[in-house]
Design a protein around this motif. Structure first.
Motif, PDB file in Angstrom:
ATOM      1  N   UNK A  40      48.307  38.597  38.414  1.00  0.00           N
ATOM      2  CA  UNK A  40      48.107  40.035  38.395  1.00  0.00           C
ATOM      3  C   UNK A  40      46.636  40.277  38.080  1.00  0.00           C
ATOM      4  N   UNK A  41      46.010  41.020  38.943  1.00  0.00           N
ATOM      5  CA  UNK A  41      44.573  41.289  38.817  1.00  0.00           C
ATOM      6  C   UNK A  41      44.394  42.786  38.603  1.00  0.00           C
ATOM      7  N   UNK A  42      43.873  43.161  37.466  1.00  0.00           N
ATOM      8  CA  UNK A  42      43.626  44.587  37.226  1.00  0.00           C
ATOM      9  C   UNK A  42      42.117  44.784  37.126  1.00  0.00           C
ATOM     10  N   UNK A  43      41.601  45.521  38.056  1.00  0.00           N
ATOM     11  CA  UNK A  43      40.170  45.787  38.081  1.00  0.00           C
ATOM     12  C   UNK A  43      39.892  47.243  37.746  1.00  0.00           C
ATOM     13  N   UNK A  44      38.657  47.635  37.965  1.00  0.00           N
ATOM     14  CA  UNK A  44      38.242  48.989  37.617  1.00  0.00           C
ATOM     15  C   UNK A  44      38.915  50.051  38.469  1.00  0.00           C
ATOM     16  N   UNK A  45      39.153  49.731  39.737  1.00  0.00           N
ATOM     17  CA  UNK A  45      39.674  50.768  40.621  1.00  0.00           C
ATOM     18  C   UNK A  45      40.940  50.382  41.376  1.00  0.00           C
ATOM     19  N   UNK A  46      41.409  49.179  41.177  1.00  0.00           N
ATOM     20  CA  UNK A  46      42.671  48.830  41.829  1.00  0.00           C
ATOM     21  C   UNK A  46      43.402  47.773  41.018  1.00  0.00           C
ATOM     22  N   UNK A  47      44.606  47.502  41.415  1.00  0.00           N
ATOM     23  CA  UNK A  47      45.360  46.418  40.785  1.00  0.00           C
ATOM     24  C   UNK A  47      46.162  45.718  41.878  1.00  0.00           C
ATOM     25  N   UNK A  48      46.381  44.442  41.655  1.00  0.00           N
ATOM     26  CA  UNK A  48      47.068  43.649  42.676  1.00  0.00           C
ATOM     27  C   UNK A  48      48.058  42.712  42.004  1.00  0.00           C
ATOM     28  N   UNK A  49      49.046  42.358  42.761  1.00  0.00           N
ATOM     29  CA  UNK A  49      49.987  41.351  42.295  1.00  0.00           C
ATOM     30  C   UNK A  49      50.173  40.356  43.427  1.00  0.00           C
ATOM     31  N   UNK A  50      49.889  39.120  43.163  1.00  0.00           N
ATOM     32  CA  UNK A  50      49.968  38.097  44.216  1.00  0.00           C
ATOM     33  C   UNK A  50      51.000  37.048  43.855  1.00  0.00           C
ATOM     34  N   UNK A  51      51.803  36.698  44.826  1.00  0.00           N
ATOM     35  CA  UNK A  51      52.767  35.618  44.624  1.00  0.00           C
ATOM     36  C   UNK A  51      52.242  34.394  45.368  1.00  0.00           C
ATOM     37  N   UNK A  52      52.239  33.263  44.674  1.00  0.00           N
ATOM     38  CA  UNK A  52      51.688  32.043  45.277  1.00  0.00           C
ATOM     39  C   UNK A  52      52.805  31.072  45.627  1.00  0.00           C
ATOM     40  N   UNK A  53      52.550  30.262  46.655  1.00  0.00           N
ATOM     41  CA  UNK A  53      53.522  29.218  46.965  1.00  0.00           C
ATOM     42  C   UNK A  53      53.200  27.978  46.127  1.00  0.00           C
ATOM     43  N   UNK A  54      53.994  26.943  46.339  1.00  0.00           N
ATOM     44  CA  UNK A  54      53.829  25.756  45.501  1.00  0.00           C
ATOM     45  C   UNK A  54      52.460  25.104  45.688  1.00  0.00           C
ATOM     46  N   UNK A  55      51.838  25.353  46.864  1.00  0.00           N
ATOM     47  CA  UNK A  55      50.516  24.764  47.114  1.00  0.00           C
ATOM     48  C   UNK A  55      49.393  25.637  46.547  1.00  0.00           C
TER      49      UNK A  55
END
Lengths: 460, 256
Positions: free
Chosen positions: B100-115
């Motif tokens: 989860x990346x929370x920056x000054x003007x946006x936020x993101x949620x990334x799901x990663x695979x096993x690699x």
């Protein structure tokens, strides 16, 4: 295919048009350079990029002259039917009667984008209490009020029931403004109970026989109204012939989709394919010409595929796209970000299926209407999307939400979860307003990231 | 060989020099973002080189990321921050499955695979309620820095209930709470919880641990705990969380 496929600007089309004309390009009466539509107010055309083929030019000219055809039909004493919230059923009935032209007033949702808001259709809708919390189809209200886009229809029909709430509100507002509507009900398609007689619909869904019977009765009411309008009977034979003619358009479109989306190198841009697919539901007010336009596109695509020529790199990420966008530029944006369209569900994918020709025609149309993925559970639509994703070997899914459109509020999540769990593809949801210029950089980030994810997944 | 990553974010520009043989960060720097994004990025990059007595030609490749990535003219290529954060996190924490990346003007949620590749992502860039901007608004209203706001939140015993739906309305709520005598620390903690709830709503039902927290907001005291509560999963702050995107960009430069 005279030249290598390219996407070109409107400016480049000026020179291209001169070149094609000099080479003897045959054009229909509605032909001409694309730029003339800018003079008529379609300012957005200045910012789009187009396929450089004569077939694409014909497609665009066909799309952008629909209003002319409607006015001409009126001038010639023909009857005009506005088929609202109808994804491919009423036009089949209407075109089976000579002298009747059907069109799709909901299509007015593109006008503010194509004209870059210059007609003020949305402010008119605002003034009528239908503000931006409603679907962009509200532009239709403004088009009816100004009368500047299409003639007032002799008959307005609208489906209601398992359709979007906000569309119903918009249509009711129209009705209240003195545009009487012949409403017909489409029930929410449900799965048959275990012991209930059931019917398999085109596209594969099952529905209770009673629901099909109900829709058939509703369509019979429409048939009667159309007969009164045309002043003649609509026989089963004439309707069967109408169904066969509609199926010819659908067949051309199916071939076009199969060839384009399955091709190793993308032979036709996403934008032209979006416009072409729209012909399935309303024929741009001329069913016969719609088929000619599609067949010319099909020939072009076939030649390109055979010659292994296309517009985008072979490595472009294969993206399945759900829901049409209000801002046409977004389709080109996907390509700029390294993607290509390989499969779509623009809300009316059932209208791409063949209407059964081996059934009594009203039964066939009732089954077709009930096969609309939008009138059943969102999971049904998701299943069909998963099936098509696999058929077209798509590598990612984009769900394009339509601002204010209530049928999309939760549906996107259902589709996303199905695709993630059943097919395991990356999915993004985006929201595209009619003019998305200020939002392009964030749309670009999402689309670029999706393409990057696809390319990462390709690595062994 | 040395590679550079430039993260042209909405508030700050970050740069990392990465030694590909040793697989380690050689240098990193940060400066405020501005209108002349390309010039500012260039200035930061040159300062890093100067500080480490490196010539420009010593850098074998540069990748730009962040919302201003296409403005960085001296980069060889641009890659989105989503892919770069995944690469940066993978370098430090190879087993990560969610970022989860929370920056000054946006936020993101990334799901990663096993690699460690990006499997899927969600992004909020249309509403300030789930971003660092919310914290800035509240800090300004309370006359504090972000660091002080975070430290203040740590002293709360009863976080205030604050809407997570809209920063503008939330600011009005805060004015009302202050007028009603609510403690500043409870308001600060309430705002952190509101941001975290917003992220949890974006994350949906399924999340895989461990969850790695990146972006400038990860440095604000109390935010990790707020996020952990809202997500109901352990949350780990990435090493130098502000630099994750730039590090990932440098790593991707080394692979190109």
């Amino acid at each position: 295919m005279r030249d290598a496929p390219r996407q070109i600007t409107l400016e480049e089309w000026d020179a291209r048009y001169a070149e094609l004309s000099a080479a003897g390009m045959q054009e229909p009466a509605y032909g001409g350079p694309l730029r003339r539509h800018v003079g008529e107010g379609d300012l957005r055309l200045l910012k789009l990029r187009y396929d450089n083929s004569a077939a694409a030019l014909r497609l665009w000219n066909f799309l952008l002259t629909e209003e002319d055809r409607l006015h001409q039909a009126r001038a010639e004493g023909g009857k005009i039917v506005g088929a609202m919230k109808d994804l491919g059923t009423v036009p089949v009935l209407a075109y089976s009667l000579p002298g009747v032209t059907a069109f799709y007033p909901d299509g007015a949702w593109w006008i503010p984008c194509i004209m870059e808001d210059s007609t003020g259709l949305l402010p008119i809708a605002d003034s009528l209490g239908i503000d931006e919390s409603f679907c962009p189809v509200r532009a239709m209200l403004g088009a009816f009020v100004t009368g500047g886009h299409f003639p007032r229809p002799d008959l307005l029909t609208c489906s209601v029931g398992a359709t979007c709430d906000d569309f119903s509100a918009i249509a009711q507002r129209l009705d209240g403004m003195g545009y009487p509507i012949l409403w017909w009900e489409i029930p929410s398609r449900r799965h048959p109970d275990p012991d209930e007689p059931k019917v398999r619909l085109p596209g594969g869904f099952l529905a209770p026989e009673t629901q099909v019977g109900f829709v058939r009765a509703e369509l019979e009411r429409l048939r009667k109204a159309l007969e009164e309008l045309a002043g003649r009977r609509l026989t089963d034979d004439a309707l069967s012939a109408g169904i066969r003619a509609a199926n010819r358009v659908r067949r051309s479109l199916s071939q076009l989709r199969r060839l384009t989306y399955a091709a190793e190198i993308c032979p036709l841009p996403a934008l032209e394919m979006l416009v072409a697919e729209m012909l399935a539901i309303h024929f741009c007010s001329d069913r016969a010409e719609a088929r000619v336009v599609l067949d010319q596109l099909l020939r072009e695509v076939r030649e390109r595929v055979q010659a292994r020529k296309g517009l985008l790199p072979k490595a472009a990420a294969r993206v399945f796209w759900v829901n049409p966008v209000a801002d046409l530029r977004v389709m080109t944006l996907l390509e700029e970000c390294g993607g290509r369209i390989c499969g779509t569900d623009y809300l009316f994918c059932h209208a791409l299926d063949r209407i059964p020709e081996n059934l009594p025609p009203m039964e066939a149309l009732a089954r077709m209407a009930l096969a609309d993925p939008m009138v059943g559970p969102a999971a049904d639509r998701a299943k069909r999307i998963c099936r098509d994703i696999l058929a077209f070997h798509a590598e990612a899914l984009v769900i394009s939400r339509i601002p204010g459109a209530s049928h999309c509020a939760m549906e996107g999540e259902v589709i996303r979860d199905w695709v993630r769990s059943k097919v395991g593809l990356p999915v993004i949801e985006i929201e595209v307003p009619p003019l998305s210029d200020s939002y392009h950089s964030t749309l670009r980030t999402r689309l670029e990231a999706l393409v990057e994810a696809v390319k990462e997944r390709r690595k062994p | 060989m040395i590679y550079a990553g430039i993260d042209a974010g909405s508030r700050m520009i970050k740069a990392v020099l990465f030694d590909a043989e040793r697989r380690q960060i050689m240098a990193s720097g940060i400066m405020d973002q501005g209108v002349q994004q390309d010039e500012l990025a260039q200035r930061l990059f040159e300062k890093l080189l100067r500080d480490h007595r490196l010539e420009r030609r010593a850098v074998s490749g540069i990748v730009a990321t962040g919302y201003g990535r296409h403005s960085v003219s001296f980069a060889d290529t641009a890659v989105t921050e989503i892919t770069c954060h995944a690469a940066g996190v993978r370098h430090h924490l190879p087993g990560a499955r969610t970022i989860t990346d929370i920056g000054g003007q946006d936020s993101k949620l990334m799901r990663l695979d096993a690699k460690g590749g990006v499997q899927d992502f969600d992004m909020n860039d249309r509403c300030a309620a789930g971003t660092g901007c919310f914290l800035e608004v509240v800090a300004r209203r309370l006359g504090l820095s972000l660091q002080e706001l975070g430290e203040l939140a740590g002293r709360s015993v009863k976080p205030a209930a604050i809407s997570s739906m809209c920063v503008v309305f939330a600011e009005t709520e805060i004015v009302g709470l202050l007028a009603a005598g609510a403690a500043a620390e409870d308001i600060a903690a309430g705002v952190q919880a509101a941001i975290a709830r917003r992220i949890a709503s974006m994350a949906g039902r399924t999340l895989d641990s461990p969850i790695i927290f990146t972006g400038g907001v990860a440095l604000v005291p109390g935010m990790r705990a707020a996020l952990q509560t809202a997500l109901a999963h352990p949350v780990v702050v990435a090493p130098e969380p502000q630099m994750t995107g730039a590090l990932g960009a440098a790593i991707l430069a080394s692979r190109q």
